[in-house]
Scaffold this motif. Sequence first.
Motif, PDB file in Angstrom:
ATOM      1  N   VAL A 178       4.498   9.474  -0.468  1.00 27.05           N
ATOM      2  CA  VAL A 178       4.887  10.162   0.769  1.00 27.05           C
ATOM      3  C   VAL A 178       5.391   8.966   1.386  1.00 27.05           C
ATOM      4  CG1 VAL A 178       3.971  10.973   2.863  1.00 27.05           C
ATOM      5  CG2 VAL A 178       2.994  11.973   0.750  1.00 27.05           C
ATOM      6  N   ALA A 179       4.622   7.957   1.598  1.00 19.86           N
ATOM      7  CA  ALA A 179       5.201   6.750   2.334  1.00 19.86           C
ATOM      8  C   ALA A 179       4.150   5.329   1.995  1.00 19.86           C
ATOM      9  CB  ALA A 179       5.209   6.992   3.739  1.00 19.86           C
ATOM     10  N   GLY A 180       4.628   4.285   2.459  1.00 17.42           N
ATOM     11  CA  GLY A 180       3.962   3.180   2.131  1.00 17.42           C
ATOM     12  C   GLY A 180       4.497   1.881   2.775  1.00 17.42           C
ATOM     13  N   MET A 233       0.785  -1.170   0.017  1.00 15.06           N
ATOM     14  CA  MET A 233       0.047   0.021   0.046  1.00 15.06           C
ATOM     15  C   MET A 233       1.070   1.258   0.134  1.00 15.06           C
ATOM     16  SD  MET A 233       0.019   2.027   2.746  1.00 15.06           S
ATOM     17  CE  MET A 233      -1.722   2.816   2.769  1.00 15.06           C
ATOM     18  N   ILE A 234       0.475   2.195  -0.296  1.00 11.77           N
ATOM     19  CA  ILE A 234       0.997   3.847  -0.431  1.00 11.77           C
ATOM     20  C   ILE A 234       0.196   4.802  -0.087  1.00 11.77           C
ATOM     21  CG2 ILE A 234       0.454   3.835  -2.854  1.00 11.77           C
ATOM     22  CD1 ILE A 234       3.500   5.077  -3.357  1.00 11.77           C
ATOM     23  N   TYR A 249      -4.689  13.858   0.806  1.00  9.05           N
ATOM     24  CA  TYR A 249      -3.777  12.677   0.987  1.00  9.05           C
ATOM     25  C   TYR A 249      -4.777  11.358   0.384  1.00  9.05           C
ATOM     26  CZ  TYR A 249      -0.287  15.322   3.473  1.00  9.05           C
ATOM     27  OH  TYR A 249       0.851  16.090   3.702  1.00  9.05           O
ATOM     28  N   SER A 250      -4.068  10.673  -0.324  1.00 10.71           N
ATOM     29  CA  SER A 250      -4.776   9.366  -0.834  1.00 10.71           C
ATOM     30  C   SER A 250      -4.090   8.192  -0.367  1.00 10.71           C
ATOM     31  CB  SER A 250      -5.094   9.459  -2.326  1.00 10.71           C
ATOM     32  OG  SER A 250      -5.808  10.488  -2.699  1.00 10.71           O
ATOM     33  N   CYS A 251      -4.929   7.098  -0.115  1.00  9.92           N
ATOM     34  CA  CYS A 251      -4.170   5.721   0.004  1.00  9.92           C
ATOM     35  C   CYS A 251      -4.470   5.070  -1.342  1.00  9.92           C
ATOM     36  CB  CYS A 251      -4.523   4.980   1.127  1.00  9.92           C
ATOM     37  SG  CYS A 251      -6.234   4.629   1.199  1.00  9.92           S
ATOM     38  N   ALA A 252      -3.567   4.081  -1.521  1.00  9.55           N
ATOM     39  CA  ALA A 252      -3.669   2.929  -2.648  1.00  9.55           C
ATOM     40  C   ALA A 252      -3.184   1.621  -2.264  1.00  9.55           C
ATOM     41  CB  ALA A 252      -2.961   3.577  -4.073  1.00  9.55           C
ATOM     42  N   GLY A 253      -3.612   0.897  -2.779  1.00 11.52           N
ATOM     43  CA  GLY A 253      -3.209  -0.579  -2.735  1.00 11.52           C
ATOM     44  C   GLY A 253      -3.121  -1.431  -4.197  1.00 11.52           C
TER      45      GLY A 253
END
Length: 123
Positions: free
Chosen positions: A47-49, A33-34, A92-96
């Motif tokens: 940014v991070a993951g 994930m990121i 800010y978004s997350c992705a997987g």
Amino acid sequence: VQLVESGGGLVQTGESLTLSCIASEFVFDGNAMIWVRQAPGKEREAVAGIGSDGSPHVATFMKGGITVSSDHAKRTAFLQIHNVKPEDTAVYSCAGDTVMNGFSRYLEAWTYWGQGTQVTVSS
């Protein structure tokens, strides 16, 4: 698969902030994930993951100011931003991804995306 971010809002410079990414039909254990952000007028940036092996990855420009983690039982990933600054203002978004081996900073490599949460840092 659905990813939903939460925890954004208006914060003061110097405060800490924790964002959450809650997943449905997706598990963070064994999958990468990121966290990505997009500031006004700028391109998205990683940014991070967390890699598929569980290893954390933090962008060089954020090191020392960020902690990324996940709670597999709660199907939730977290991004803690310490000592926020006005330049941290962004969506800010997350992705997987379920097939990625390891981790990738290339945003085009990620399959599932959340809608994002707005973070605004006041000076």
